[in-house]
Design a protein around this motif. Structure first.
Motif, PDB file in Angstrom:
ATOM      1  N   VAL A  79      13.874  42.994  -5.367  1.00  0.00           N
ATOM      2  CA  VAL A  79      14.216  41.846  -6.200  1.00  0.00           C
ATOM      3  C   VAL A  79      15.251  40.975  -5.482  1.00  0.00           C
ATOM      4  N   ASP A  80      15.085  39.669  -5.584  1.00  0.00           N
ATOM      5  CA  ASP A  80      15.972  38.643  -5.015  1.00  0.00           C
ATOM      6  C   ASP A  80      15.990  38.610  -3.485  1.00  0.00           C
ATOM      7  N   GLN A  81      15.013  39.218  -2.851  1.00  0.00           N
ATOM      8  CA  GLN A  81      14.863  39.150  -1.396  1.00  0.00           C
ATOM      9  C   GLN A  81      13.852  38.053  -1.072  1.00  0.00           C
ATOM     10  N   GLN A  82      14.216  37.145  -0.172  1.00  0.00           N
ATOM     11  CA  GLN A  82      13.267  36.104   0.219  1.00  0.00           C
ATOM     12  C   GLN A  82      12.150  36.720   1.052  1.00  0.00           C
ATOM     13  N   LEU A  83      10.922  36.469   0.606  1.00  0.00           N
ATOM     14  CA  LEU A  83       9.740  36.970   1.293  1.00  0.00           C
ATOM     15  C   LEU A  83       8.963  35.791   1.842  1.00  0.00           C
ATOM     16  N   ASN A  84       8.445  35.927   3.041  1.00  0.00           N
ATOM     17  CA  ASN A  84       7.544  34.929   3.593  1.00  0.00           C
ATOM     18  C   ASN A  84       6.144  35.517   3.573  1.00  0.00           C
ATOM     19  N   LEU A  85       5.231  34.835   2.894  1.00  0.00           N
ATOM     20  CA  LEU A  85       3.855  35.286   2.748  1.00  0.00           C
ATOM     21  C   LEU A  85       3.052  34.578   3.836  1.00  0.00           C
ATOM     22  N   GLN A  86       2.712  35.318   4.878  1.00  0.00           N
ATOM     23  CA  GLN A  86       2.182  34.750   6.112  1.00  0.00           C
ATOM     24  C   GLN A  86       0.727  35.159   6.342  1.00  0.00           C
ATOM     25  N   THR A  87      -0.072  34.204   6.773  1.00  0.00           N
ATOM     26  CA  THR A  87      -1.476  34.442   7.099  1.00  0.00           C
ATOM     27  C   THR A  87      -1.805  33.735   8.407  1.00  0.00           C
ATOM     28  N   SER A  88      -2.603  34.365   9.218  1.00  0.00           N
ATOM     29  CA  SER A  88      -3.059  33.764  10.469  1.00  0.00           C
ATOM     30  C   SER A  88      -4.284  32.893  10.184  1.00  0.00           C
ATOM     31  N   LEU A  89      -4.260  31.651  10.663  1.00  0.00           N
ATOM     32  CA  LEU A  89      -5.376  30.720  10.514  1.00  0.00           C
ATOM     33  C   LEU A  89      -5.967  30.442  11.891  1.00  0.00           C
ATOM     34  N   LYS A  90      -7.282  30.517  11.995  1.00  0.00           N
ATOM     35  CA  LYS A  90      -7.951  30.223  13.266  1.00  0.00           C
ATOM     36  C   LYS A  90      -9.028  29.182  13.026  1.00  0.00           C
ATOM     37  N   PHE A 106      -5.389  30.475  -0.618  1.00  0.00           N
ATOM     38  CA  PHE A 106      -6.482  29.528  -0.467  1.00  0.00           C
ATOM     39  C   PHE A 106      -6.211  28.654   0.750  1.00  0.00           C
ATOM     40  N   VAL A 107      -7.255  28.296   1.476  1.00  0.00           N
ATOM     41  CA  VAL A 107      -7.142  27.318   2.555  1.00  0.00           C
ATOM     42  C   VAL A 107      -8.184  26.247   2.266  1.00  0.00           C
ATOM     43  N   TRP A 108      -7.684  25.055   1.938  1.00  0.00           N
ATOM     44  CA  TRP A 108      -8.539  23.922   1.584  1.00  0.00           C
ATOM     45  C   TRP A 108      -8.365  22.820   2.615  1.00  0.00           C
ATOM     46  N   ASP A 109      -9.241  21.822   2.564  1.00  0.00           N
ATOM     47  CA  ASP A 109      -9.122  20.703   3.493  1.00  0.00           C
ATOM     48  C   ASP A 109      -7.951  19.798   3.129  1.00  0.00           C
ATOM     49  N   ASN A 110      -7.660  19.673   1.841  1.00  0.00           N
ATOM     50  CA  ASN A 110      -6.497  18.911   1.369  1.00  0.00           C
ATOM     51  C   ASN A 110      -6.298  19.231  -0.102  1.00  0.00           C
ATOM     52  N   LEU A 111      -5.278  18.652  -0.711  1.00  0.00           N
ATOM     53  CA  LEU A 111      -4.980  18.937  -2.115  1.00  0.00           C
ATOM     54  C   LEU A 111      -5.699  17.992  -3.074  1.00  0.00           C
ATOM     55  N   ASN A 137     -10.276  25.792  18.226  1.00  0.00           N
ATOM     56  CA  ASN A 137      -9.978  27.068  18.880  1.00  0.00           C
ATOM     57  C   ASN A 137      -8.517  27.495  18.806  1.00  0.00           C
ATOM     58  N   GLN A 138      -7.697  26.830  18.011  1.00  0.00           N
ATOM     59  CA  GLN A 138      -6.287  27.193  17.876  1.00  0.00           C
ATOM     60  C   GLN A 138      -6.118  28.242  16.778  1.00  0.00           C
ATOM     61  N   THR A 139      -5.140  29.120  16.966  1.00  0.00           N
ATOM     62  CA  THR A 139      -4.726  30.071  15.942  1.00  0.00           C
ATOM     63  C   THR A 139      -3.249  29.837  15.670  1.00  0.00           C
ATOM     64  N   LEU A 140      -2.875  29.810  14.405  1.00  0.00           N
ATOM     65  CA  LEU A 140      -1.471  29.643  14.035  1.00  0.00           C
ATOM     66  C   LEU A 140      -1.166  30.473  12.805  1.00  0.00           C
ATOM     67  N   ASN A 141       0.120  30.717  12.567  1.00  0.00           N
ATOM     68  CA  ASN A 141       0.557  31.437  11.381  1.00  0.00           C
ATOM     69  C   ASN A 141       1.096  30.440  10.371  1.00  0.00           C
ATOM     70  N   SER A 143     -10.874  30.565   9.791  1.00  0.00           N
ATOM     71  CA  SER A 143     -10.873  31.959   9.351  1.00  0.00           C
ATOM     72  C   SER A 143      -9.437  32.398   9.100  1.00  0.00           C
ATOM     73  N   THR A 144      -9.275  33.304   8.162  1.00  0.00           N
ATOM     74  CA  THR A 144      -7.957  33.815   7.798  1.00  0.00           C
ATOM     75  C   THR A 144      -7.906  35.310   8.082  1.00  0.00           C
ATOM     76  N   SER A 145      -6.743  35.775   8.511  1.00  0.00           N
ATOM     77  CA  SER A 145      -6.580  37.205   8.786  1.00  0.00           C
ATOM     78  C   SER A 145      -5.097  37.540   8.845  1.00  0.00           C
ATOM     79  N   ASP A 146      -4.823  38.816   8.987  1.00  0.00           N
ATOM     80  CA  ASP A 146      -3.470  39.323   9.246  1.00  0.00           C
ATOM     81  C   ASP A 146      -2.441  38.879   8.217  1.00  0.00           C
ATOM     82  N   PHE A 147      -2.752  39.015   6.915  1.00  0.00           N
ATOM     83  CA  PHE A 147      -1.743  38.718   5.900  1.00  0.00           C
ATOM     84  C   PHE A 147      -0.582  39.685   6.059  1.00  0.00           C
TER      85      PHE A 147
END
Length: 135
Positions: free
Chosen positions: A45-56, A113-118, A91-95, A26-30
């Protein structure tokens, strides 16, 4: 007859989704954060952004994953496409986070997108969509 076809396709879709692990993660907390994990409310503009999502991992086994982030500008053009891969134990959650530096101001759509592999590209979670404005 139509009723039976609807039931058949419904069962087929549920079976395919379960077979490929759909909804195992499951995905949450973007969030849009800086390198220290602090929220960025007004990206520029020109600021590094990290696009973060919690995966459980809500399944009962360890799962390999590919976290894919696609950034689309207001013209519908993909301006950034990036991915990271890893594994998550039961049962693990990570960002998961990927960086993006916008070089033009404007409105952007972020697709996650969260896939099993590419290679097989079987979804583990529903696609997420978020909008951000860069000034």
């Amino acid at each position: 007859m139509k009723f039976l076809l609807v039931i058949f396709f419904g069962i087929a879709i549920i079976g395919i989704s379960s077979a490929y692990g759909y909804q195992e993660v499951s995905t949450s907390d973007f969030k849009v954060v800086n390198s220290l994990g602090e929220d960025i409310k007004s990206p520029v503009v020109d600021q590094q952004l990290n696009l973060q999502t919690s995966l459980k991992n809500s399944g009962d086994k360890n799962v390999n994953w590919a976290y894919i982030v696609q950034v689309i500008n207001s013209d519908g053009a993909i301006v950034d496409l990036n991915y990271a891969t890893g594994s998550i134990v039961k049962n693990q959650t990570l960002n998961a986070a990927l960086s993006w530096t916008p070089h033009t101001r404007g409105n952007y759509k972020i697709e996650i997108f969260v896939w099993d592999n590419l290679r097989d590209i079987n979804p583990l979670a529903s696609m997420l969509t978020h909008a951000i404005t860069v000034t």
